[in-house]
Enzyme design. Sequence first.
Site, PDB file in Angstrom:
ATOM      1  N   ASP A   1       0.929  -1.227  -0.065  1.00 38.74           N
ATOM      2  CA  ASP A   1       0.248  -0.024   0.116  1.00 38.74           C
ATOM      3  C   ASP A   1       0.887   1.228  -0.076  1.00 38.74           C
ATOM      4  O   ASP A   1       1.959   1.256   0.543  1.00 38.74           O
ATOM      5  CB  ASP A   1      -0.935   0.058   1.261  1.00 38.74           C
ATOM      6  N   ALA A   2       0.413   2.387  -0.542  1.00 41.04           N
ATOM      7  CA  ALA A   2       0.863   3.696  -0.753  1.00 41.04           C
ATOM      8  C   ALA A   2       1.341   4.085   0.758  1.00 41.04           C
ATOM      9  O   ALA A   2       2.484   4.657   1.076  1.00 41.04           O
ATOM     10  CB  ALA A   2       0.313   4.714  -1.285  1.00 41.04           C
TER      11      ALA A   2
END
Length: 239
Positions: free
Chosen positions: A42-43
């Site tokens: 995930d970012a």
Amino acid sequence: MLEDLNAVLLVDKPAGIAFSSVVKTVKRKFNLVKVGHGGSLDAAASGLLVLLLGDANKFAGDVMGADRSYEGTIRFGVSTNTGDMQGEVRKTSADLPSADSIESALREFKGDIFQTEPRFCSVRREGSADYEVADTGEHSQFLAHVYRFRVDCSGMDAARREDGSASLPFTLTATKGVIVRALANDLGEALGCGACLDAVRRTAVGKLSVADAVPFMKVLETDIADFASLTVPVHKVFA
């Protein structure tokens, strides 16, 4: 020549950058023909991102199927629609559980567990400084296995914020596909106070460790002539 480079690059991804941007940047900067990865990240998460260069992509399934380890903090007393702090707050509670209650609840989150990915997720578009909440629709349940899930409750009183919530450190080792933000959310639901993922860092994928990874900024600063020295030969990773 780099176009003949068959190797693995272990990258320490900082939070705030989409993993796909890391893949594209490395491929473009070093004129590589084929760059794959051994699992998304995930970012909002930092930590180990495994990049597969050239023929190393033949082993993508081995990396994808490996167990994962994480560390980070869970915010108790706050729940969001994404399961992390980038989402919209659904409820808050200043009535936090005791350390014994958390330890007791954690027993239900070990071994085989069923998870459902949250409908909403926080994303960071390329070139954007802010997170956006995306609706990914309803998801089906899937089975994951948690080997270890620990929350350090020793500093709960000191960790309390003005809003009554508290962020506590956790460590986790689980099979592939486990959704850490869903785990945090489900733990909060079981405790009745709500919880969400405050921060998370992937520390290992199988036998590969973030301790051996190259910080992404260092990769960007590396001259193309020195790039191969950052990589690990395929035979050393998949011996």
